[in-house]
Design an enzyme around this catalytic site. Structure first.
Site, PDB file in Angstrom:
ATOM      1  CD1 TRP A 188     -74.358 -47.743   7.826  1.00 34.22           C
ATOM      2  CD2 TRP A 188     -76.496 -48.331   8.193  1.00 34.22           C
ATOM      3  NE1 TRP A 188     -74.815 -48.412   6.720  1.00 34.22           N
ATOM      4  CE2 TRP A 188     -76.115 -48.780   6.906  1.00 34.22           C
ATOM      5  CE3 TRP A 188     -77.798 -48.579   8.635  1.00 34.22           C
ATOM      6  CZ2 TRP A 188     -76.991 -49.471   6.065  1.00 34.22           C
ATOM      7  CZ3 TRP A 188     -78.673 -49.260   7.793  1.00 34.22           C
ATOM      8  CH2 TRP A 188     -78.265 -49.705   6.521  1.00 34.22           C
ATOM      9  CD  GLU A 229     -72.029 -49.314  10.923  1.00 27.11           C
ATOM     10  OE1 GLU A 229     -72.876 -48.878  11.741  1.00 27.11           O
ATOM     11  OE2 GLU A 229     -71.952 -50.518  10.612  1.00 27.11           O
ATOM     12  CE  LYS A 231     -74.303 -52.229   4.117  1.00 25.44           C
ATOM     13  NZ  LYS A 231     -75.441 -52.600   4.942  1.00 25.44           N
ATOM     14  CG  ASP A 263     -70.327 -53.615  10.323  1.00 23.28           C
ATOM     15  OD1 ASP A 263     -69.917 -54.700   9.861  1.00 23.28           O
ATOM     16  OD2 ASP A 263     -71.456 -53.491  10.839  1.00 23.28           O
ATOM     17  CG  HIS A 266     -70.249 -52.240   6.830  1.00 20.10           C
ATOM     18  ND1 HIS A 266     -70.930 -51.175   7.360  1.00 20.10           N
ATOM     19  CD2 HIS A 266     -71.096 -53.294   6.914  1.00 20.10           C
ATOM     20  CE1 HIS A 266     -72.120 -51.570   7.770  1.00 20.10           C
ATOM     21  NE2 HIS A 266     -72.244 -52.850   7.517  1.00 20.10           N
ATOM     22  CG  HIS A 290     -70.936 -51.849  14.345  1.00 18.51           C
ATOM     23  ND1 HIS A 290     -72.047 -51.484  13.617  1.00 18.51           N
ATOM     24  CD2 HIS A 290     -71.098 -51.283  15.579  1.00 18.51           C
ATOM     25  CE1 HIS A 290     -72.818 -50.714  14.376  1.00 18.51           C
ATOM     26  NE2 HIS A 290     -72.262 -50.571  15.550  1.00 18.51           N
ATOM     27  CG  ASP A 298     -72.725 -56.195   5.726  1.00 24.47           C
ATOM     28  OD1 ASP A 298     -72.250 -56.646   6.781  1.00 24.47           O
ATOM     29  OD2 ASP A 298     -73.449 -55.189   5.671  1.00 24.47           O
ATOM     30  CG  ASP A 300     -74.792 -58.023   9.593  1.00 22.77           C
ATOM     31  OD1 ASP A 300     -73.942 -57.472  10.298  1.00 22.77           O
ATOM     32  OD2 ASP A 300     -75.348 -57.450   8.632  1.00 22.77           O
ATOM     33  CG  ASP A 330     -74.204 -54.580  13.206  1.00 29.53           C
ATOM     34  OD1 ASP A 330     -75.313 -55.138  13.352  1.00 29.53           O
ATOM     35  OD2 ASP A 330     -73.989 -53.720  12.336  1.00 29.53           O
TER      36      ASP A 330
HETATM   37  C1  RNT Z   1     -75.847 -51.855   8.547  1.00 32.57           C
HETATM   38  C2  RNT Z   1     -74.964 -51.425   9.657  1.00 32.57           C
HETATM   39  C3  RNT Z   1     -75.657 -51.007  10.913  1.00 32.57           C
HETATM   40  C4  RNT Z   1     -76.814 -51.910  11.282  1.00 32.57           C
HETATM   41  C5  RNT Z   1     -77.406 -51.648  12.633  1.00 32.57           C
HETATM   42  C6  RNT Z   1     -78.715 -52.305  12.808  1.00 32.57           C
HETATM   43  O1  RNT Z   1     -75.174 -52.391   7.501  1.00 32.57           O
HETATM   44  O2  RNT Z   1     -74.018 -52.426   9.950  1.00 32.57           O
HETATM   45  O3  RNT Z   1     -74.746 -50.898  11.941  1.00 32.57           O
HETATM   46  O4  RNT Z   1     -76.448 -53.249  11.211  1.00 32.57           O
HETATM   47  O5  RNT Z   1     -77.440 -50.304  12.858  1.00 32.57           O
HETATM   48 ZN    ZN Z   2     -72.775 -52.090  11.707  1.00 23.01          ZN
END
Ligand code: RNT
Ligand code: ZN
Length: 423
Positions: A188, A229, A231, A263, A266, A290, A298, A300, A330
Site C-alpha cells: 500500500w 491495496e 484506496k 480494505d 477504502h 483487510h 476510513d 480504522d 487492519d
Molecule cells: C492504509 C492502508 C494500509 C495500512 C497499513 C498500516 O490506508 O489500509 O493497509 O493501514 O499498511
Molecule cells: Zn489496509
C-alpha cells in the site's frame, strides 16, 4: 456458563441446525482452517522500531487515543501478541510491517533492510506456531513527505522506494521459505494530493512503471504471494489517490500472480465491499482482505460484527472461497486497551465466518432457483435468530480459550500486571 451448560446449549443448537441440513461439527472443522493475519501495528499505534524512534507521520494514517500500555519494544510487542493469541480459538498469523524489524539500535534506512532484521521474528513465530505476513512501509519517512513515493516524478525518490519494495519482497520470500508457508507481501502506498491535480495520468503512468520494475523479479511462488491495496482517499490525499481501486484492479487483472487487497475502509461508505468478492474471484485465483471498520471515513475502528463484515464473510463462503481468501486485520485504536481491541476484532471476524458457514447455502440457493423469493427472505431473516452463539461458545471451549466475555478478566489482569507498568 459452566462447561456442561455450554455443551448442552451446543447439543441443542446442533439439532436445530441439523433440521436445516447444516452439520455444525463439520463446520467447526472448517473454522479450524480459517486463520486471521493479526496486524502488529495495533500494538504500538503504527510506530515501528526504527532508530531513532519513528513516529507515525504522513500517509494519512491517524491513530487517536492515548490508552496506557503501548508496546515500546519488540519484546513487549511479542509478549502482547502471545497474550492475544492465547485468547483466540484457532491458529492465526502475524502481520508485520517493514518498520518492525530488529535494527540493533542502528540506523538502517528502508532501502537497506534485509532478511537478517527479521530473523528474530521468524524464530519467535516458529516457537509460537504462527506464520508471518509482510508489508513494505512507504510512509513515516522523510522521502514520503512530498506525498509521492512510487509515483513520484523525482527519480531519486522513486528509485529509493522501488528499492525498498524489492528488498521487502526478498524478505517476504525469505520468511516464506523459512516458515514453509507462503508469506503475503501487501503493498500500500500513500501517494496522492490534497487538491485537484492536473497530471493524474502522469503519476499513474509512473506508478505502473514502478510496479512493472518491482514485480519483474520473479520469486518463489510457494514462499511469497504479492498483493496491491488501493484506496479512495486519505487525510491530505482527498482529491487524488494515485493507487486507486480501479488502477490496481486493472493492474492485478493483467498480472495473475498479484492479488488485489480489499480494505473495507477504502471505499465510499455506501459501497458494499462484500459484493465485490464474487466479481474479483471470477478473474483472480485469490484475494486478500483487510478487515477494518470505517466510521464515516476510513477511520480504522475496531472491527465489530456488523452488516458490512457479515456481507464480506457471506460472500466468501457463498463463493466457496475459503481457500482462495486471505484474511488480514487492519485497524488501530489507541483509545481502549490495545489487546482488548485486538481480541474483539479478531473474534468478531471469526464469528462472521462462523455465521456465514452456518447458513443453509444449498437450501437457499434452491429456493432462489425455484423463484421462491418470499421463502428465501423468510429463511434469511430466520437465520438471524438461530443460536450461532452456542456454536461459537462451544468452539471456544473446545479450543481451550475463554468463552463469551471471559477474556475480559484475562485482559484486565494483563493490564494490571504488564501494561500498567509501561510508563
Ligand atoms: C492504509 C492502508 C494500509 C495500512 C497499513 C498500516 O490506508 O489500509 O493497509 O493501514 O499498511
Ligand atoms: Zn489496509
Amino acid at each position: 456458563m459452566n462447561k456442561s451448560e455450554i455443551i448442552q446449549a451446543y447439543e441443542s443448537a446442533k439439532k436445530r441446525y441439523a433440521k436445516l441440513n447444516v452439520d455444525t461439527d463439520s463446520i467447526l472443522e472448517i473454522m479450524n482452517n480459517i486463520s486471521i493475519s493479526i496486524h502488529c501495528w495495533q500494538g504500538d499505534d503504527v510506530g515501528g522500531f526504527e532508530t531513532p524512534d519513528s513516529e507515525l507521520s504522513g500517509g494519512g494514517l491517524q491513530v487517536t487515543g492515548n490508552y496506557l500500555g503501548k508496546a515500546r519494544t519488540i519484546s513487549e510487542l511479542r509478549q502482547d501478541y502471545e497474550k492475544v493469541l492465547s485468547l483466540l480459538p484457532g491458529t492465526h498469523r502475524v502481520n508485520l510491517h517493514a518498520i518492525y524489524g530488529e535494527f540493533g539500535g542502528k540506523k538502517v534506512d528502508r532501502n537497506e533492510i534485509g532478511p537478517s532484521h527479521f530473523q528474530g521474528w521468524i524464530d519467535w513465530a516458529k516457537k509460537n506456531d504462527v506464520s508471518i505476513d509482510f508489508n513494505p512501509t512507504l510512509f513515516s519517512h522523510p522521502k514520503a513527505d512530498s506525498g509521492f513515493t512510487l509515483s513520484s516524478k523525482d527519480k531519486h525518490i522513486r528509485d529509493f522506494w522501488i528499492k525498498h519494495v524489492k528488498k521487502c519482497r526478498k524478505i517476504a520470500e525469505y520468511i516464506g521459505k523459512a516458515q514453509k508457508d507462503v508469506c503475503i507481501n501487501n503493498l500500500w502506498i500513500p501517494d496522492g494530493t490534497k487538491d485537484i491535480p492536473i497530471d493524474r495520468y502522469g503519476h499513474r503512468r509512473i506508478l505502473k512503471e514502478s510496479l512493472e520494475d518491482i514485480y519483474s523479479e520473479s520469486l518463489d511462488s510457494n514462499a511469497i504471494k504479492d498483493s496491491v491495496e488501493g484506496k479512495l482517499f486519505g487525510i491530505g490525499s482527498e482529491s487524488f489517490v494515485v493507487g486507486s481501486y480501479d488502477f490496481y484492479l486493472a493492474y492485478a487483472s493483467q498480472h495473475p500472480d498479484i492479488m488485489i487487497c480489499l480494505d473495507m475502509g477504502h471505499f465510499h461508505p455506501t459501497e458494499n465491499v462484500g459484493e465485490k468478492i464474487p466479481s474479483i474471484l471470477q478473474f483472480q485465483d485469490s484475494l486478500l482482505l483487510h478487515v477494518s471498520r470505517g466510521v464515516r471515513w476510513d477511520s480504522d475502528h475496531v472491527v465489530i460484527l456488523n452488516d458490512d463484515l457479515l456481507s464480506v464473510a457471506h460472500e466468501v463462503i457463498r463463493a466457496d472461497a475459503v481457500k482462495r481468501t486471505y484474511v488480514a486485520l487492519d485497524f488501530f485504536d489507541a483509545s481502549i486497551n490495545r489487546l482488548g481491541a485486538w481480541v474483539i476484532g479478531t473474534r468478531s471476524t471469526l464469528k462472521s465466518f462462523l455465521i456465514a458457514l452456518l447458513e443453509p447455502k444449498e437450501k437457499l440457493k434452491k429456493l432462489e432457483e425455484d423463484k421462491k423469493l418470499f421463502e428465501r427472505l423468510a429463511y434469511l431473516e430466520h437465520m438471524k435468530q438461530m443460536p450461532f452463539g452456542a456454536v461459537w461458545d462451544y468452539y471456544c471451549l473446545k479450543k481451550g480459550v475463554p468463552v463469551g466475555v471471559d477474556y475480559i478478566d484475562s485482559v484486565l489482569q494483563y493490564e494490571q500486571d504488564i501494561l500498567g507498568k509501561r510508563v
